[in-house]
Design a protein around this motif. Structure first.
Motif, PDB file in Angstrom:
ATOM      1  N   HIS A   1      48.181  37.208  98.507  1.00 25.15           N
ATOM      2  CA  HIS A   1      47.703  36.080  97.698  1.00 25.15           C
ATOM      3  C   HIS A   1      48.135  34.727  98.248  1.00 25.15           C
ATOM      4  N   VAL A   2      48.958  34.706  99.266  1.00 24.56           N
ATOM      5  CA  VAL A   2      49.506  33.442  99.761  1.00 24.56           C
ATOM      6  C   VAL A   2      48.407  32.492 100.223  1.00 24.56           C
ATOM      7  N   GLU A   3      47.520  32.957 101.081  1.00 24.29           N
ATOM      8  CA  GLU A   3      46.505  32.063 101.642  1.00 24.29           C
ATOM      9  C   GLU A   3      45.529  31.577 100.573  1.00 24.29           C
ATOM     10  N   ILE A   4      45.212  32.437  99.620  1.00 24.38           N
ATOM     11  CA  ILE A   4      44.317  32.025  98.523  1.00 24.38           C
ATOM     12  C   ILE A   4      45.008  30.956  97.679  1.00 24.38           C
ATOM     13  N   ALA A   5      46.288  31.196  97.347  1.00 26.57           N
ATOM     14  CA  ALA A   5      47.042  30.244  96.528  1.00 26.57           C
ATOM     15  C   ALA A   5      47.163  28.894  97.229  1.00 26.57           C
TER      16      ALA A   5
ATOM     17  N   ALA B   1      52.138  23.750  91.077  1.00 29.06           N
ATOM     18  CA  ALA B   1      52.183  23.798  92.537  1.00 29.06           C
ATOM     19  C   ALA B   1      52.817  25.094  93.010  1.00 29.06           C
ATOM     20  N   ASN B   2      52.366  25.560  94.173  1.00 32.77           N
ATOM     21  CA  ASN B   2      53.110  26.601  94.866  1.00 32.77           C
ATOM     22  C   ASN B   2      54.389  25.968  95.405  1.00 32.77           C
ATOM     23  N   VAL B   3      55.403  26.778  95.624  1.00 33.69           N
ATOM     24  CA  VAL B   3      56.672  26.268  96.156  1.00 33.69           C
ATOM     25  C   VAL B   3      57.112  27.139  97.326  1.00 33.69           C
ATOM     26  N   LEU B   4      57.433  26.497  98.438  1.00 35.18           N
ATOM     27  CA  LEU B   4      58.067  27.192  99.561  1.00 35.18           C
ATOM     28  C   LEU B   4      59.498  26.693  99.650  1.00 35.18           C
ATOM     29  N   ALA B   5      60.453  27.580  99.407  1.00 35.39           N
ATOM     30  CA  ALA B   5      61.873  27.237  99.467  1.00 35.39           C
ATOM     31  C   ALA B   5      62.511  27.983 100.629  1.00 35.39           C
ATOM     32  N   ILE B   6      63.196  27.258 101.486  1.00 36.24           N
ATOM     33  CA  ILE B   6      63.838  27.899 102.638  1.00 36.24           C
ATOM     34  C   ILE B   6      65.348  27.724 102.550  1.00 36.24           C
ATOM     35  N   ASP B   7      66.051  28.635 103.198  1.00 34.32           N
ATOM     36  CA  ASP B   7      67.480  28.450 103.435  1.00 34.32           C
ATOM     37  C   ASP B   7      67.652  28.073 104.899  1.00 34.32           C
ATOM     38  N   TYR B   8      68.291  26.924 105.126  1.00 39.74           N
ATOM     39  CA  TYR B   8      68.474  26.437 106.490  1.00 39.74           C
ATOM     40  C   TYR B   8      69.275  27.434 107.328  1.00 39.74           C
TER      41      TYR B   8
END
Length: 387
Positions: free
Chosen positions: A103-107, A142-149
């Protein structure tokens, strides 16, 4: 009685000497790169301990709403990341999305996405950060992309200023490679993450890329100025004792290897910008946000000359400078609109060269929870086209 007083004074002197020794030792360690890095990033504090990143539901997120995955950087580090579906997309589905990866690309095509760059210490599963994801995916839809550095949580490598900016760019590139349009990606940083966000924003501008915007939550103008203004527990100025020793503060700031000079990045950011800060922030004074807002504004205001020797300024020169200040003030008032919001705070805004810059000063929210306030989210949403 005299013996009791002398004993008390002796103990008091001993305590003061001990506190002074601890302070001197801590400041000395700040000049050593190894200890300085651990102080700036605090990446060894991996809260929550022993987190299971494959199970974001354990930390409050809805079932099958979050994809846990790894992304690679340009210099071959591997970063742990979560992609969280917007509530509007998640709730539009007839059943729970499975697998989430499908579902990532659709979202990404359906709703804007926020690239969330967190502050120092802890991990993407830390409770304060979970509250941000929940609020952003719900109120801003909104979609959220959270990363750990690198060096944080389950990511490889060792943190550095250059490395963290590479991590942020890798996350940006991951979103674009999966179909997100640059104008649908909002770069949002909190605390230490604002130093990363500002540099990513400047880098994107140099590459001719304009994101949806750049949001700086509880930012600092630079690590150097943060040291100069930091108060321990919000009360004791960190650098004040050193200021009594000639040139000592210069020695400490000279030794800084992690500068995160957001003020220097300001002229290179061409995207819309929202700066937000709480007036009750004990960690980073809200004056840092005022400095950044004024730096964005400064190129559009007439200059005011600075006298070489203010003590011997002549009458005609003083009149000329006073007139320059008056003209600058008039121009400032013409450019900047200010709205007072009872019991919440204020919003200042100006637009120039097709770009807007907004400063939100909230009365409350502290350092970690400013971004979950609905008033702050609404200011971001209205300014950057989420609503």
């Amino acid at each position: 009685m005299p013996h009791t007083s002398q004993g008390f004074l002796a103990r008091a002197r001993l305590y003061l000497v001990g506190i002074g020794a601890i302070y001197a030792g801590a400041v000395f360690l700040l000049g050593i790169p190894y200890f300085q890095s651990h102080t700036v990033y605090l990446n060894a504090i991996k809260l929550p301990w022993f987190a299971n990143f494959d199970a974001p539901e354990k930390y409050g997120l809805a079932p099958n709403k979050t994809l846990n995955f790894k992304l690679n950087t340009a210099d071959n580090e591997t970063l742990g990341a979560w992609f969280i579906l917007s509530d509007s997309y998640y709730h539009s589905l007839p059943s729970l999305p499975s697998p989430v990866s499908a579902h990532v690309e659709i979202a990404l095509r359906k709703r804007p996405t926020i690239l969330f760059l967190h502050g120092n210490a802890a991990t993407r599963a830390f409770k304060a950060r979970i509250l941000h994801y929940e609020a952003l995916s719900a109120r801003l839809q909104a979609n959220v992309l959270a990363i750990d550095y690198r060096g944080f949580a389950d990511s490889t490598g060792t943190p550095s200023e250059e490395g963290l900016v590479k991590d942020a760019r890798a996350a940006w590139d991951w979103l674009v490679s999966r179909g997100a349009r640059p104008e649908d990606i909002l770069v949002m940083g909190h605390s230490l993450g604002t130093g990363v966000s500002a540099q990513l924003g400047a880098e994107l501008s140099r590459d001719g890329i304009r994101p949806k915007g750049v949001v700086l939550l509880s930012p600092f103008s630079s690590i150097r100025e943060l040291l100069n203004t930091y108060h321990i527990f919000g009360l004791v100025p960190l650098m004040r004792p050193l200021a009594m020793i000639p040139y000592m503060t210069n020695v400490v700031t000279w030794a800084l290897i992690h500068k995160f000079d957001t003020l220097r990045a300001v002229p290179n950011i061409t995207a819309d910008v929202v700066i937000a800060h709480a007036q009750n922030d004990w960690d980073i004074p809200y004056t840092h946000s005022e400095v950044l807002f004024n730096a964005f504004l400064a190129p559009y205001l007439p200059q005011v000359d600075s006298p070489m020797n203010p003590m011997s300024i002549k009458k005609d020169e003083w009149a000329r400078i006073s007139e320059q200040q008056r003209v600058r003030s008039v121009k400032h008032d013409a450019l900047v609109t200010r709205t007072e919001l009872p019991h919440f705070g204020s919003v200042e805004k100006f637009e120039a060269d097709g770009r807007k810059v907004i400063l939100v000063k909230a009365l409350a929210g502290g350092h970690d929870y400013l971004g979950v306030q609905e008033g702050v989210q609404d200011a971001i949403g209205r300014a950057l086209g989420f609503f």
